[in-house]
Design a protein around this motif. Sequence first.
Motif, PDB file in Angstrom:
ATOM      1  N   GLN A  97       0.830  -1.205   0.000  1.00 45.71           N
ATOM      2  CA  GLN A  97       0.000   0.000   0.000  1.00 45.71           C
ATOM      3  C   GLN A  97       0.866   1.257   0.000  1.00 45.71           C
ATOM      4  O   GLN A  97       0.586   2.219  -0.726  1.00 45.71           O
ATOM      5  N   ALA A  98       1.959   1.222   0.834  1.00 46.97           N
ATOM      6  CA  ALA A  98       2.871   2.373   0.882  1.00 46.97           C
ATOM      7  C   ALA A  98       3.548   2.584  -0.468  1.00 46.97           C
ATOM      8  O   ALA A  98       3.684   3.720  -0.941  1.00 46.97           O
ATOM      9  N   ASN A  99       3.950   1.458  -1.102  1.00 43.43           N
ATOM     10  CA  ASN A  99       4.596   1.548  -2.413  1.00 43.43           C
ATOM     11  C   ASN A  99       3.638   2.097  -3.467  1.00 43.43           C
ATOM     12  O   ASN A  99       4.013   2.924  -4.308  1.00 43.43           O
ATOM     13  N   GLU A 100       2.378   1.629  -3.428  1.00 40.69           N
ATOM     14  CA  GLU A 100       1.373   2.134  -4.370  1.00 40.69           C
ATOM     15  C   GLU A 100       1.135   3.631  -4.162  1.00 40.69           C
ATOM     16  O   GLU A 100       0.968   4.385  -5.126  1.00 40.69           O
ATOM     17  N   THR A 101       1.136   4.058  -2.878  1.00 39.81           N
ATOM     18  CA  THR A 101       0.942   5.483  -2.579  1.00 39.81           C
ATOM     19  C   THR A 101       2.091   6.314  -3.142  1.00 39.81           C
ATOM     20  O   THR A 101       1.880   7.375  -3.744  1.00 39.81           O
ATOM     21  N   ILE A 102       3.327   5.810  -2.940  1.00 36.59           N
ATOM     22  CA  ILE A 102       4.512   6.525  -3.451  1.00 36.59           C
ATOM     23  C   ILE A 102       4.469   6.605  -4.970  1.00 36.59           C
ATOM     24  O   ILE A 102       4.751   7.654  -5.556  1.00 36.59           O
ATOM     25  N   GLN A 103       4.124   5.476  -5.617  1.00 30.08           N
ATOM     26  CA  GLN A 103       4.036   5.463  -7.081  1.00 30.08           C
ATOM     27  C   GLN A 103       2.968   6.427  -7.578  1.00 30.08           C
ATOM     28  O   GLN A 103       3.161   7.122  -8.581  1.00 30.08           O
ATOM     29  N   GLN A 104       1.827   6.470  -6.859  1.00 33.85           N
ATOM     30  CA  GLN A 104       0.752   7.375  -7.254  1.00 33.85           C
ATOM     31  C   GLN A 104       1.189   8.835  -7.113  1.00 33.85           C
ATOM     32  O   GLN A 104       0.909   9.664  -7.986  1.00 33.85           O
ATOM     33  N   GLN A 105       1.903   9.128  -6.005  1.00 38.22           N
ATOM     34  CA  GLN A 105       2.411  10.488  -5.804  1.00 38.22           C
ATOM     35  C   GLN A 105       3.411  10.871  -6.893  1.00 38.22           C
ATOM     36  O   GLN A 105       3.393  12.004  -7.398  1.00 38.22           O
ATOM     37  N   ALA A 106       4.295   9.915  -7.238  1.00 36.48           N
ATOM     38  CA  ALA A 106       5.276  10.178  -8.297  1.00 36.48           C
ATOM     39  C   ALA A 106       4.577  10.406  -9.633  1.00 36.48           C
ATOM     40  O   ALA A 106       4.976  11.274 -10.423  1.00 36.48           O
ATOM     41  N   LEU A 107       3.530   9.617  -9.879  1.00 33.15           N
ATOM     42  CA  LEU A 107       2.771   9.767 -11.132  1.00 33.15           C
ATOM     43  C   LEU A 107       2.086  11.129 -11.190  1.00 33.15           C
ATOM     44  O   LEU A 107       2.121  11.808 -12.218  1.00 33.15           O
ATOM     45  N   GLU A 108       1.487  11.533 -10.071  1.00 34.76           N
ATOM     46  CA  GLU A 108       0.836  12.843 -10.021  1.00 34.76           C
ATOM     47  C   GLU A 108       1.854  13.971 -10.207  1.00 34.76           C
ATOM     48  O   GLU A 108       1.576  14.971 -10.881  1.00 34.76           O
ATOM     49  N   THR A 110       4.722  13.758 -11.853  1.00 33.87           N
ATOM     50  CA  THR A 110       5.120  13.748 -13.262  1.00 33.87           C
ATOM     51  C   THR A 110       4.070  14.440 -14.132  1.00 33.87           C
ATOM     52  O   THR A 110       4.401  15.252 -15.008  1.00 33.87           O
ATOM     53  N   ARG A 111       2.798  14.118 -13.891  1.00 34.20           N
ATOM     54  CA  ARG A 111       1.724  14.751 -14.658  1.00 34.20           C
ATOM     55  C   ARG A 111       1.694  16.261 -14.415  1.00 34.20           C
ATOM     56  O   ARG A 111       1.433  17.037 -15.345  1.00 34.20           O
ATOM     57  N   PHE A 112       1.971  16.670 -13.159  1.00 32.42           N
ATOM     58  CA  PHE A 112       2.003  18.094 -12.843  1.00 32.42           C
ATOM     59  C   PHE A 112       3.082  18.802 -13.653  1.00 32.42           C
ATOM     60  O   PHE A 112       2.856  19.878 -14.227  1.00 32.42           O
ATOM     61  N   PHE A 113       4.286  18.197 -13.720  1.00 33.72           N
ATOM     62  CA  PHE A 113       5.382  18.823 -14.458  1.00 33.72           C
ATOM     63  C   PHE A 113       5.105  18.859 -15.957  1.00 33.72           C
ATOM     64  O   PHE A 113       5.486  19.816 -16.642  1.00 33.72           O
ATOM     65  N   ILE A 158      12.340  22.769 -23.264  1.00 34.59           N
ATOM     66  CA  ILE A 158      11.031  22.502 -22.662  1.00 34.59           C
ATOM     67  C   ILE A 158      10.433  21.225 -23.241  1.00 34.59           C
ATOM     68  O   ILE A 158       9.901  20.373 -22.514  1.00 34.59           O
ATOM     69  N   ILE A 159      10.569  21.058 -24.562  1.00 32.80           N
ATOM     70  CA  ILE A 159      10.061  19.835 -25.203  1.00 32.80           C
ATOM     71  C   ILE A 159      10.823  18.610 -24.699  1.00 32.80           C
ATOM     72  O   ILE A 159      10.234  17.564 -24.427  1.00 32.80           O
ATOM     73  N   ASN A 160      12.138  18.755 -24.566  1.00 34.29           N
ATOM     74  CA  ASN A 160      12.952  17.651 -24.048  1.00 34.29           C
ATOM     75  C   ASN A 160      12.542  17.294 -22.621  1.00 34.29           C
ATOM     76  O   ASN A 160      12.507  16.117 -22.239  1.00 34.29           O
ATOM     77  N   PHE A 161      12.262  18.345 -21.827  1.00 35.65           N
ATOM     78  CA  PHE A 161      11.820  18.103 -20.450  1.00 35.65           C
ATOM     79  C   PHE A 161      10.505  17.336 -20.444  1.00 35.65           C
ATOM     80  O   PHE A 161      10.321  16.391 -19.674  1.00 35.65           O
ATOM     81  N   MET A 162       9.593  17.751 -21.306  1.00 29.35           N
ATOM     82  CA  MET A 162       8.319  17.039 -21.407  1.00 29.35           C
ATOM     83  C   MET A 162       8.545  15.589 -21.821  1.00 29.35           C
ATOM     84  O   MET A 162       7.899  14.674 -21.301  1.00 29.35           O
ATOM     85  N   LYS A 166       7.611  12.176 -19.903  1.00 31.51           N
ATOM     86  CA  LYS A 166       6.800  11.149 -20.565  1.00 31.51           C
ATOM     87  C   LYS A 166       7.475   9.783 -20.488  1.00 31.51           C
ATOM     88  O   LYS A 166       6.806   8.747 -20.462  1.00 31.51           O
ATOM     89  N   ILE A 167       8.812   9.774 -20.463  1.00 30.00           N
ATOM     90  CA  ILE A 167       9.542   8.510 -20.325  1.00 30.00           C
ATOM     91  C   ILE A 167       9.156   7.835 -19.016  1.00 30.00           C
ATOM     92  O   ILE A 167       8.957   6.619 -18.940  1.00 30.00           O
ATOM     93  N   LYS A 168       9.034   8.637 -17.952  1.00 30.97           N
ATOM     94  CA  LYS A 168       8.655   8.088 -16.644  1.00 30.97           C
ATOM     95  C   LYS A 168       7.271   7.462 -16.692  1.00 30.97           C
ATOM     96  O   LYS A 168       6.992   6.491 -15.985  1.00 30.97           O
ATOM     97  N   LEU A 169       6.401   8.056 -17.515  1.00 36.17           N
ATOM     98  CA  LEU A 169       5.052   7.507 -17.652  1.00 36.17           C
ATOM     99  C   LEU A 169       4.990   6.389 -18.679  1.00 36.17           C
ATOM    100  O   LEU A 169       3.953   5.762 -18.859  1.00 36.17           O
ATOM    101  N   GLY A 170       6.112   6.154 -19.375  1.00 33.65           N
ATOM    102  CA  GLY A 170       6.147   5.111 -20.396  1.00 33.65           C
ATOM    103  C   GLY A 170       5.357   5.462 -21.636  1.00 33.65           C
ATOM    104  O   GLY A 170       4.844   4.587 -22.328  1.00 33.65           O
TER     105      GLY A 170
END
Length: 245
Positions: A97-108, A110-113, A158-162, A166-170
Amino acid sequence: SGIYCLVILILAVKNKNMYALLTACGFIIFFLLLINDILHTNSMIQTAHLLPFGFIFILIFQSSVFSLRSTRAFKKAESYTRDLHEEVEKKTNKLQQANETIQQQALEKTRFFINLAHEIKTPLTLIWNYLDTYIENHGKTRELEIVQENFKKLKKDIINFMDSEKIKLGRLEFNKFTRVNLSEYMCNKIPIFQVSAQKKNIAIKYHIDECIFIHTDTGAIERILNNLLENAIRYTGEGGTISIS
């Protein structure tokens, strides 16, 4: 001695020792048969020698005690093992559950950036359009060329950063079959970094053969060349020389 042992066993039974009752029963039978043999030996009663049977009874009852103890110990071990499995399962579930929470936070995050990069990209495009219009109306100077090229680099960063997010999101895919004129690309890229090099009194010397074509992803080669040139300037001492061929 026998009476003393009986008293101890009776006290143990009263204290609810679960094995004392069996031991007491075996000992009482053994003790009665012992008295029988003493009386028979002294010709006070006419029976037979029965003490060997007393030993058998003691062995039977003591074997029962050992068997019960072993069974109880085995059940305790089973109970401890089951409890341990349950505890391990609970801990594993908590970690998952803790790992899923961390992954969800990381995903959020990434989406924010990615969204933030999109927001930055929009005003950059507007400024670029106005700059392009200004150059068309007033002509191009060397300073404006440098601003334009650096602005283009900023937009690509900026495009490279995006892309990196996106790589993190696969979700990033490379188009590795774009035909690129590397010679022309390098000749246009180097002047952008001249100003940064001049601030450290670094000379950039280059000799690039003409018409070198490669198949690559334009975003990827852009990122690679930018990193190479930026690191070359950063780690070259003041008054040094960077050679590109």
